[in-house]
Design a protein around this motif. Sequence first.
Motif, PDB file in Angstrom:
ATOM      1  N   PHE A 110       0.844  -1.193   0.000  1.00  7.16           N
ATOM      2  CA  PHE A 110       0.000   0.000   0.000  1.00  7.16           C
ATOM      3  C   PHE A 110       0.884   1.249   0.000  1.00  7.16           C
ATOM      4  O   PHE A 110       1.964   1.235   0.570  1.00  7.16           O
ATOM      5  N   ARG A 113      -0.874   6.927   1.395  1.00  5.71           N
ATOM      6  CA  ARG A 113      -2.237   7.439   1.307  1.00  5.71           C
ATOM      7  C   ARG A 113      -3.254   6.298   1.293  1.00  5.71           C
ATOM      8  O   ARG A 113      -4.297   6.363   1.945  1.00  5.71           O
ATOM      9  N   GLU A 114      -2.933   5.242   0.573  1.00  4.68           N
ATOM     10  CA  GLU A 114      -3.857   4.103   0.524  1.00  4.68           C
ATOM     11  C   GLU A 114      -4.046   3.492   1.907  1.00  4.68           C
ATOM     12  O   GLU A 114      -5.154   3.156   2.306  1.00  4.68           O
ATOM     13  N   PHE A 115      -2.939   3.366   2.621  1.00  3.25           N
ATOM     14  CA  PHE A 115      -3.027   2.734   3.936  1.00  3.25           C
ATOM     15  C   PHE A 115      -3.862   3.582   4.893  1.00  3.25           C
ATOM     16  O   PHE A 115      -4.760   3.084   5.571  1.00  3.25           O
ATOM     17  N   THR A 117      -5.989   5.823   4.118  1.00  2.00           N
ATOM     18  CA  THR A 117      -7.370   5.847   3.620  1.00  2.00           C
ATOM     19  C   THR A 117      -8.119   4.589   4.054  1.00  2.00           C
ATOM     20  O   THR A 117      -9.270   4.648   4.482  1.00  2.00           O
ATOM     21  N   TYR A 118      -7.425   3.455   3.946  1.00  2.00           N
ATOM     22  CA  TYR A 118      -8.055   2.199   4.339  1.00  2.00           C
ATOM     23  C   TYR A 118      -8.399   2.215   5.828  1.00  2.00           C
ATOM     24  O   TYR A 118      -9.491   1.808   6.238  1.00  2.00           O
ATOM     25  N   MET A 119      -7.476   2.725   6.624  1.00  2.00           N
ATOM     26  CA  MET A 119      -7.751   2.801   8.062  1.00  2.00           C
ATOM     27  C   MET A 119      -8.912   3.757   8.335  1.00  2.00           C
ATOM     28  O   MET A 119      -9.734   3.507   9.214  1.00  2.00           O
TER      29      MET A 119
ATOM     30  N   PRO B  83      -6.498   6.916  -4.598  1.00  2.00           N
ATOM     31  CA  PRO B  83      -6.070   5.525  -4.542  1.00  2.00           C
ATOM     32  C   PRO B  83      -7.282   4.622  -4.712  1.00  2.00           C
ATOM     33  O   PRO B  83      -7.498   3.703  -3.943  1.00  2.00           O
ATOM     34  N   ARG B  86      -7.143   0.215  -5.341  1.00  2.00           N
ATOM     35  CA  ARG B  86      -6.719  -0.653  -4.255  1.00  2.00           C
ATOM     36  C   ARG B  86      -7.673  -0.505  -3.084  1.00  2.00           C
ATOM     37  O   ARG B  86      -7.990  -1.452  -2.394  1.00  2.00           O
ATOM     38  N   ARG B  87      -8.151   0.721  -2.879  1.00  2.00           N
ATOM     39  CA  ARG B  87      -9.041   0.938  -1.762  1.00  2.00           C
ATOM     40  C   ARG B  87     -10.312   0.131  -1.956  1.00  2.00           C
ATOM     41  O   ARG B  87     -10.807  -0.511  -1.055  1.00  2.00           O
ATOM     42  N   ALA B  90      -9.655  -3.389  -1.252  1.00  2.00           N
ATOM     43  CA  ALA B  90      -9.459  -3.654   0.172  1.00  2.00           C
ATOM     44  C   ALA B  90     -10.773  -3.637   0.932  1.00  2.00           C
ATOM     45  O   ALA B  90     -10.898  -4.259   1.971  1.00  2.00           O
ATOM     46  N   ILE B  91     -11.751  -2.906   0.416  1.00  2.00           N
ATOM     47  CA  ILE B  91     -13.045  -2.875   1.086  1.00  2.00           C
ATOM     48  C   ILE B  91     -13.702  -4.248   1.026  1.00  2.00           C
ATOM     49  O   ILE B  91     -14.402  -4.652   1.948  1.00  2.00           O
ATOM     50  N   THR B 154      -6.565  -3.379  12.731  1.00  2.00           N
ATOM     51  CA  THR B 154      -7.885  -3.466  12.116  1.00  2.00           C
ATOM     52  C   THR B 154      -8.893  -4.102  13.063  1.00  2.00           C
ATOM     53  O   THR B 154     -10.071  -3.803  12.997  1.00  2.00           O
ATOM     54  N   THR B 157     -10.926  -1.531  15.045  1.00  2.00           N
ATOM     55  CA  THR B 157     -11.626  -0.432  14.385  1.00  2.00           C
ATOM     56  C   THR B 157     -13.126  -0.686  14.525  1.00  2.00           C
ATOM     57  O   THR B 157     -13.556  -1.815  14.745  1.00  2.00           O
TER      58      THR B 157
END
Lengths: 271, 275
Positions: A110, A113-115, A117-119, B83, B86-87, B90-91, B154, B157
């Motif tokens: 990642f 920014r991707e990481f 964003t994912y969090m 992004p 990938r985002r 990942a979802i 994670t 969260t």
Amino acid sequence: MRTTTPSGMSDTAPRTYAHEIHATGLTVRVGRDRVAVDGLDLSLGTGTHGLLGPNGAGKTTLIRALATVLHPTGGDLELFGHSVRDRSHHRELRRRIGYLPQEFGYYKRFTVREFVTYMAWLKELPDRDIPGAVQRAVERVGLADRADDRLKSLSGGMVRRVGIAQAVVNDPAVLLLDEPTVGLDPAQRLQFRALLQELGRESCVVVSTHLVEDVAAACTDVVLFDRGRLVFQGTPDALASAGTPDQPGDSPLERGYSALLSNSDQGKGSW
Amino acid sequence: MRAARSEGRGTEHPSGRLVRGYAHGDADLSADEAWAVEAHLERCPGCRRRLAALAAEVPAVTALLATVRAGLEPDLDGPAPAPRRRRRAAIWAAPVLGPWLAMVIGVSVVAVLLDRTADWTRTVPTVLLLAPALPLAGVAAAWSRGLDPAFELTAVTPRAGLPLLLRRTLTVLAVLLPVHLAAGLLTGVALAHWLLPSLALTATALALGGVIGVGRATAVLGALWTAAVLAPAVALDRAPLLQPERLPGWAAVLAVGVGVILARRRAYTTPGAPR
């Protein structure tokens, strides 16, 4: 005037608790029989709280319990006035928590920014707030110029800062940082202390560290912790005044630290 | 909420004199007046429009605004950092899923090749032996401390919990089931024969995962499958548990698994096993 934080709603919500973190007789067991936090009574409100203690004191266990990773085995822990024993509140509590574990695991492929964003997505920020919140978090830790680089290309200190960025991306009311300064160079450490002070003005920040000078520079409050028990809670000045010149240590704070720990530990001097 | 706060409370708007003074940067506007006007403007779109109309008549302000806009324009027009891809992936899938899925698909292909090889004369097809257990690898990757480096993060969260786990599990199935469907067609294994055990094992893994952790649950079930199905098949060339008359049993396991998952849906918000 900054009024556009994503969690702006919580500013107007009435507070029904005196302290963000309130532990009464908190006991946390690790594994089958090791009691890492032993009957802890602790209240932490807005401010930057330095959690100090020797290795193995139970700092990480306490932080993990505060982050709701570990479940209390005894006593009670209230976050924002809600007991963590009641799992139906976990989701709501976790939206308001930021957490950087001691061993910060991440996805190498990642980008920064991707990481983050994912969090942010996992923390249930509204979709339209995510890009802005991510940008702000990345800027706060000084990684804006590396935002689109993959995590595997970053140095250890930078990865640590990504960890801090993901922790603050949801503007948490309780921010838990376990050894955040590991791997930071002196200049980054100074910047980080400034960030800590800034964050501590509006939220409850708990920083575990074994570096006394981090506490002196950035914390409004010291929590000294040894073998699962609270040894001392007070201002850095009060900690310094606990020491006497004949105690080991290079600074008043270190001497205070040694003095209080040797009082709590009769078998002193052992590693 | 914010709109209500700005307009509902703000029945008092600054007078024309104040706004004009603010736009002109008048020295006779005292500091606290200017501050109050500014605070109001931040919240009141109506007064911002008034200000904009008044400011348009002040050359110094329009010049300044033009400079600022010119400075910002390159950034504004630039491609927004997005992004997206990938985002989005990942979802739906655990970020660590990729290699596991690839491995599992590879194993499926090998199983098909084995079954299609002419001199391979087993009564129980390899596809039938492996297909039901393979989703377990994907389920393990979806929610386990050992396989997910960011699990500690994670798992606490707000999104952590059964919906996220189900979403990741369904992604695994959405990829694997078509692969196994094709494998079944190529090797002549009837759909229900592998699908029911497959879903039953997956559901049991999730149900058991709520008690001992998903990673451990998949390991336990993988071991059980090896002992109860794979070992007899390899040693004796028989698979009693996979006989057609056992299918109602698998359906029952599936139903129990789903029931346990639903009954214990809260259990998935605590990372790993509760001790």
